[in-house]
Design a protein around this motif. Structure first.
Motif, short mmCIF file in Angstrom:
data_model
loop_
_atom_site.label_atom_id
_atom_site.label_comp_id
_atom_site.label_asym_id
_atom_site.label_seq_id
_atom_site.Cartn_x
_atom_site.Cartn_y
_atom_site.Cartn_z
N MET A 9 0.71 -0.71 -0.36
CA MET A 9 0.04 -0.52 0.14
C MET A 9 0.28 1.28 -0.11
SD MET A 9 -3.47 -0.60 2.62
CE MET A 9 -2.68 -1.98 3.60
N LYS A 10 1.66 1.13 0.79
CA LYS A 10 3.32 2.10 0.83
C LYS A 10 3.32 2.76 -0.58
CE LYS A 10 4.39 4.23 4.93
NZ LYS A 10 5.54 4.15 6.18
N LYS A 11 4.06 1.52 -1.03
CA LYS A 11 4.84 1.77 -2.92
C LYS A 11 3.47 1.86 -3.38
CE LYS A 11 7.79 -0.72 -3.14
NZ LYS A 11 9.52 -1.17 -3.26
N LEU A 12 2.45 1.78 -3.33
CA LEU A 12 1.92 2.43 -4.47
C LEU A 12 1.14 3.44 -4.34
CD1 LEU A 12 -1.67 0.58 -5.65
CD2 LEU A 12 -1.96 2.79 -4.98
N ILE A 13 1.09 4.05 -2.63
CA ILE A 13 0.83 5.66 -2.61
C ILE A 13 1.76 6.15 -3.33
CG2 ILE A 13 0.05 6.98 -1.19
CD1 ILE A 13 -1.24 5.24 1.13
N ALA A 14 3.19 6.32 -3.09
CA ALA A 14 4.16 6.59 -3.51
C ALA A 14 4.66 7.11 -4.56
CB ALA A 14 5.09 5.85 -2.83
#
Length: 506
Positions: A301-306
């Motif tokens: 999820m964090k990488k997607l938002i990044a």
């Protein structure tokens, strides 16, 4: 009363000195004292920033709340010189607002070295405000470089398993780019005998000089935004950073690179900006389209938002440089202001939305210690209040009308249409791609049946978490429904910048 105070100095040094005070509280036995002091300091700083907006004369394009110049290094004519205009002032308020939320977000989640964690963010806040307020390039550079240190520490101490790799990559990328900027600043000092930013705006440079200086600035600012292809440090930094680090990184630090284009590249090298606008527009559109597709395949999820942040920041640089394409095609600057204003609105909006998205991931991570989308499912059944906020933030991230995510992107797309239909067409694909990766994540994380026992044990938002997310929701909806106050503040400054570019072109 506030008009007579050195507000900008207070905004810079209050959190820095507050950070030192927090460090004095010592070890984790006094963690509560450290948190209380940190919260009081950031609240005071936020309150001090509000008169900037309230007392700002939106009819003027000149620098306001000016302090100095006070001699700092007389030999090289380096001064302590501060001031804000309609571009920098909203970014300072965004910084003070976001830091309050970061301190609150780390209240329970940071279990060790609490004083050091809080102090790092307070010191970082003062340094970032210093970047936005500096009117002397050496002062700007000192703040620009110094703010890397507390972020380096935040990721390196409280980050994930690969935090050492992420911190070194983050530091090397950003520091390497800054070296070229320093060389350009020194060269311009010897050409104009001044380190004052506004003096450099009036510096007459040849076309070849402008091209070289533009690329020196580009290396520094493109890394910070970050633009494709120098973006690869950001996903690693976000994934390994604690929640507060991700919020500040996305909401504020990325805006520093975009601010650099407005404060240095466009006014100092207008001819180079015009010559290279096609390259900059191409890089921006690659970020919007290609990086959006990269976000679509992420499992973290964090990488997607990044990756989503990189895509959305592509709109910012697109809005800046499409102005030159408009002039080349029409011979007029009409429509150029729309793109630049839209880009600045996008900067503020992205600060709210990206901060909110990373905070929602932080809420889940605090409970389940996993960022993998596959680890979730049916969260809405156990956390309905949280899911409602997360859905709003996801819709804003996808550019839903009525949210702040729509306003800036729509303005940039309209401006791009004036320049070239295909610019607008490619930029508008983000409304489809952004909806695809955002809704795909929301569907798998929040909807359906409860996926496993870990999800079944989830508890809904605490009062503190509800307050943080509610404040961000109001900001996103407020800017989305009524952006006029922000547009009124920045309008004269943007018009003055465009007029300066038009008069400065060779």
């Amino acid at each position: 009363m506030f008009a007579d105070l050195p507000l900008l100095s207070l905004l810079i040094w209050t959190p820095i000195l507050g950070g030192v005070l927090v460090l004095i509280t010592g070890n984790d036995k006094n963690a509560l004292d450290a948190k209380v002091i940190a919260l009081l300091v950031v609240l005071v700083t936020f309150v001090l920033s509000l008169p900037l907006f309230g007392l700002f004369d939106s009819s003027l394009a000149v620098m306001q709340f000016v302090e100095g110049p006070h001699v700092w290094v007389s030999t090289f004519k380096v001064n302590y010189h501060l001031g804000v205009d309609g571009i920098s002032m909203p970014l300072i308020v965004l910084t003070t607002f976001t830091t309050v939320l970061v301190v609150l977000a780390g209240w329970d989640s940071i279990k060790y070295k609490t004083a050091q964690y809080m102090a790092a963010f307070l010191i970082m806040e003062g340094l970032m405000i210093g970047v936005f307020a500096s009117l002397d390039v050496i002062l700007f550079y000192v703040f620009w470089e110094a703010m890397l240190i507390p972020m380096f520490i935040v990721i390196g101490v409280w980050g994930g398993e690969r935090r050492v790799y992420a911190t070194i990559k983050f530091f090397l990328y950003t520091f390497f780019g800054s070296v070229f900027m320093l060389v350009a600043l020194i060269y311009m000092y010897y050409q104009g005998d001044s380190f004052a930013i506004l003096d450099l705006h009036r510096l007459k440079l040849g076309h070849t000089e402008q091209i070289l200086i533009f690329f020196a600035f580009l290396i520094a600012f493109a890394v910070k935004v970050p633009m494709w292809p120098v973006h690869t440090w950001l996903p690693d930094a976000h994934v390994e950073a604690p929640t507060g680090g991700s919020v500040i990184l996305a909401a504020i630090m990325l805006k520093l690179g975009a601010y650099g284009f407005l404060r240095f590249s466009l006014p100092i090298t207008p001819d180079a900006s015009s010559t290279l606008d096609g390259m900059m527009i191409t890089l921006s559109l690659i970020a919007v389209v290609y990086i959006g597709l990269v976000a679509l395949v992420q499992q973290d999820m964090k990488k997607l938002i990044a990756y989503s942040s990189i895509s959305h920041m592509g709109f910012v640089t697109l809005g800046f440089f499409v102005a030159f394409s408009i002039f080349e095609n029409t011979g007029s600057w009409n429509g150029a202001a729309l793109g630049m204003e839209g880009a600045i609105v996008q900067m503020i909006s992205h600060g709210f939305i990206s901060g909110a998205m990373f905070l929602t991931v932080g809420v889940l991570y605090d409970r389940m210690h996993s960022r993998d989308i596959a680890a979730y499912g049916g969260v809405v059944n156990k956390m309905p209040k949280f899911a409602a906020f997360a859905m709003l933030f996801a819709m804003a991230n996808a550019g839903l009308p009525g949210t702040s995510g729509f306003v800036g992107e729509f303005m940039v797309i309209l401006s791009a249409f004036t320049a070239n239909f295909w610019y607008a067409f490619l930029a508008a694909t983000t409304l489809i791609i952004g909806a695809a990766y955002t809704l795909w994540m929301v569907k798998r994380v929040f909807f359906g049946e409860v996926a496993n026992d870990n999800v079944a044990k989830l508890e809904d938002l605490s009062i503190r978490e509800f307050f943080i997310l509610a404040i961000l929701a109001l900001a996103i909806l407020g800017l989305g429904v009524y952006p006029a106050p922000l547009l009124d503040v920045m309008g004269p400054t943007v018009d003055n910048l465009i007029q300066h570019i038009g008069q400065s072109k060779l």
